[in-house]
Motif scaffolding. Structure first.
Motif, PDB file in Angstrom:
ATOM      1  N   ASP A  77       0.840  -1.188   0.000  1.00  0.00           N
ATOM      2  CA  ASP A  77       0.000   0.000   0.000  1.00  0.00           C
ATOM      3  C   ASP A  77       0.877   1.240   0.000  1.00  0.00           C
ATOM      4  O   ASP A  77       1.915   1.275   0.661  1.00  0.00           O
ATOM      5  N   LEU A  78       0.426   2.198  -0.730  1.00  0.00           N
ATOM      6  CA  LEU A  78       1.144   3.470  -0.740  1.00  0.00           C
ATOM      7  C   LEU A  78       0.834   4.230   0.537  1.00  0.00           C
ATOM      8  O   LEU A  78      -0.322   4.402   0.914  1.00  0.00           O
ATOM      9  N   VAL A  79       1.884   4.672   1.178  1.00  0.00           N
ATOM     10  CA  VAL A  79       1.700   5.481   2.372  1.00  0.00           C
ATOM     11  C   VAL A  79       1.766   6.932   1.930  1.00  0.00           C
ATOM     12  O   VAL A  79       2.774   7.384   1.390  1.00  0.00           O
ATOM     13  N   GLU A  80       0.677   7.593   2.133  1.00  0.00           N
ATOM     14  CA  GLU A  80       0.622   8.989   1.701  1.00  0.00           C
ATOM     15  C   GLU A  80       1.308   9.850   2.752  1.00  0.00           C
ATOM     16  O   GLU A  80       0.967   9.806   3.933  1.00  0.00           O
ATOM     17  N   LYS A  81       2.268  10.605   2.309  1.00  0.00           N
ATOM     18  CA  LYS A  81       3.037  11.466   3.198  1.00  0.00           C
ATOM     19  C   LYS A  81       2.301  12.785   3.379  1.00  0.00           C
ATOM     20  O   LYS A  81       1.763  13.340   2.431  1.00  0.00           O
ATOM     21  N   GLU A  82       2.298  13.300   4.625  1.00  0.00           N
ATOM     22  CA  GLU A  82       1.664  14.581   4.877  1.00  0.00           C
ATOM     23  C   GLU A  82       2.470  15.691   4.226  1.00  0.00           C
ATOM     24  O   GLU A  82       3.696  15.590   4.080  1.00  0.00           O
ATOM     25  N   SER A  83       1.789  16.765   3.889  1.00  0.00           N
ATOM     26  CA  SER A  83       2.490  17.894   3.271  1.00  0.00           C
ATOM     27  C   SER A  83       3.414  18.559   4.286  1.00  0.00           C
ATOM     28  O   SER A  83       3.253  18.421   5.509  1.00  0.00           O
ATOM     29  N   TRP A  84       4.364  19.302   3.770  1.00  0.00           N
ATOM     30  CA  TRP A  84       5.343  19.995   4.623  1.00  0.00           C
ATOM     31  C   TRP A  84       4.635  20.940   5.591  1.00  0.00           C
ATOM     32  O   TRP A  84       4.959  20.997   6.770  1.00  0.00           O
ATOM     33  N   PHE A  85       3.654  21.682   5.102  1.00  0.00           N
ATOM     34  CA  PHE A  85       2.952  22.647   5.952  1.00  0.00           C
ATOM     35  C   PHE A  85       2.185  21.953   7.074  1.00  0.00           C
ATOM     36  O   PHE A  85       2.173  22.426   8.209  1.00  0.00           O
ATOM     37  N   LYS A  86       1.572  20.813   6.780  1.00  0.00           N
ATOM     38  CA  LYS A  86       0.838  20.082   7.813  1.00  0.00           C
ATOM     39  C   LYS A  86       1.774  19.579   8.907  1.00  0.00           C
ATOM     40  O   LYS A  86       1.406  19.550  10.079  1.00  0.00           O
ATOM     41  N   ARG A  87       2.964  19.182   8.521  1.00  0.00           N
ATOM     42  CA  ARG A  87       3.929  18.680   9.505  1.00  0.00           C
ATOM     43  C   ARG A  87       4.578  19.791  10.317  1.00  0.00           C
ATOM     44  O   ARG A  87       4.948  19.585  11.457  1.00  0.00           O
ATOM     45  N   ASN A  88       4.713  20.997   9.755  1.00  0.00           N
ATOM     46  CA  ASN A  88       5.496  22.052  10.403  1.00  0.00           C
ATOM     47  C   ASN A  88       4.725  23.312  10.754  1.00  0.00           C
ATOM     48  O   ASN A  88       5.312  24.318  11.104  1.00  0.00           O
ATOM     49  N   TRP A  89       3.415  23.303  10.686  1.00  0.00           N
ATOM     50  CA  TRP A  89       2.642  24.530  10.899  1.00  0.00           C
ATOM     51  C   TRP A  89       2.784  25.077  12.312  1.00  0.00           C
ATOM     52  O   TRP A  89       2.685  26.282  12.523  1.00  0.00           O
ATOM     53  N   LYS A  90       3.042  24.242  13.284  1.00  0.00           N
ATOM     54  CA  LYS A  90       3.104  24.684  14.677  1.00  0.00           C
ATOM     55  C   LYS A  90       4.256  25.658  14.930  1.00  0.00           C
ATOM     56  O   LYS A  90       4.155  26.519  15.785  1.00  0.00           O
ATOM     57  N   TRP A  91       5.336  25.509  14.245  1.00  0.00           N
ATOM     58  CA  TRP A  91       6.438  26.469  14.422  1.00  0.00           C
ATOM     59  C   TRP A  91       6.499  27.483  13.283  1.00  0.00           C
ATOM     60  O   TRP A  91       6.999  28.586  13.454  1.00  0.00           O
ATOM     61  N   PHE A  92       5.987  27.121  12.120  1.00  0.00           N
ATOM     62  CA  PHE A  92       6.066  28.018  10.971  1.00  0.00           C
ATOM     63  C   PHE A  92       5.183  29.261  11.131  1.00  0.00           C
ATOM     64  O   PHE A  92       5.632  30.385  10.879  1.00  0.00           O
TER      65      PHE A  92
END
Length: 147
Positions: A4-19
């Motif tokens: 199964d393809l594991v869909e990777k979260e977007s950069w913004f979703k992963r880093n929004w808390k500090w960005f």
């Protein structure tokens, strides 16, 4: 085993808390900087960068003063960062200047204060003084009476 393809979260979703806080802080600092720096002071600093003769002649006069040589030592030429750190104020259509810049002597550091006006293409100095912190001292190199 399934592939199964594991869909990777977007950069913004992963880093929004500090960005987001960092972006707001940067925008806030840029806004404060833009509001505190007037167009005139930017022009004055640019003019001071281009007018090296103003500083060179003042340092030349200061280096001839025995009190300067005794307390501060021979003053080195001013670097461009010292002009940026200093306080420069032109008036009278850029024909009068009052400035204060950091200087490095062989023995101590200090601040060079210059008050001058332009006569033709030459600067005529009304006051040249060097201030030091430890001990707190002001050495007057040149002081002309006000006209």
């Amino acid at each position: 085993m399934e592939n199964d393809l594991v869909e990777k979260e977007s950069w913004f979703k992963r880093n929004w808390k500090w960005f987001l806080p960092s972006a707001f802080l940067c925008l806030f600092l840029i806004g404060i900087l833009a509001a505190s720096t007037s167009q005139d002071s930017i022009t004055d600093i640019a003019k001071a960068y281009s007018d090296e003769l103003l500083f060179e002649k003042a340092i030349e006069k200061a280096n001839k003063n025995p009190s300067i040589l005794e307390n501060i030592g021979t003053i080195e030429p001013i670097d461009k960062l010292a002009i940026l750190e200093g306080n420069v104020m032109y008036s009278n259509n850029h024909n009068t200047v009052n400035l204060s810049v950091r200087v490095n002597g062989a023995k101590k550091k200090g601040k060079l204060n210059i008050s001058a006006f332009k006569k033709g293409t030459e600067w005529v100095y009304q006051k040249i003084a060097v201030r030091t912190k430890n001990p707190k001292n002001e050495i007057i190199v040149l002081e002309e009476p006000q006209k």
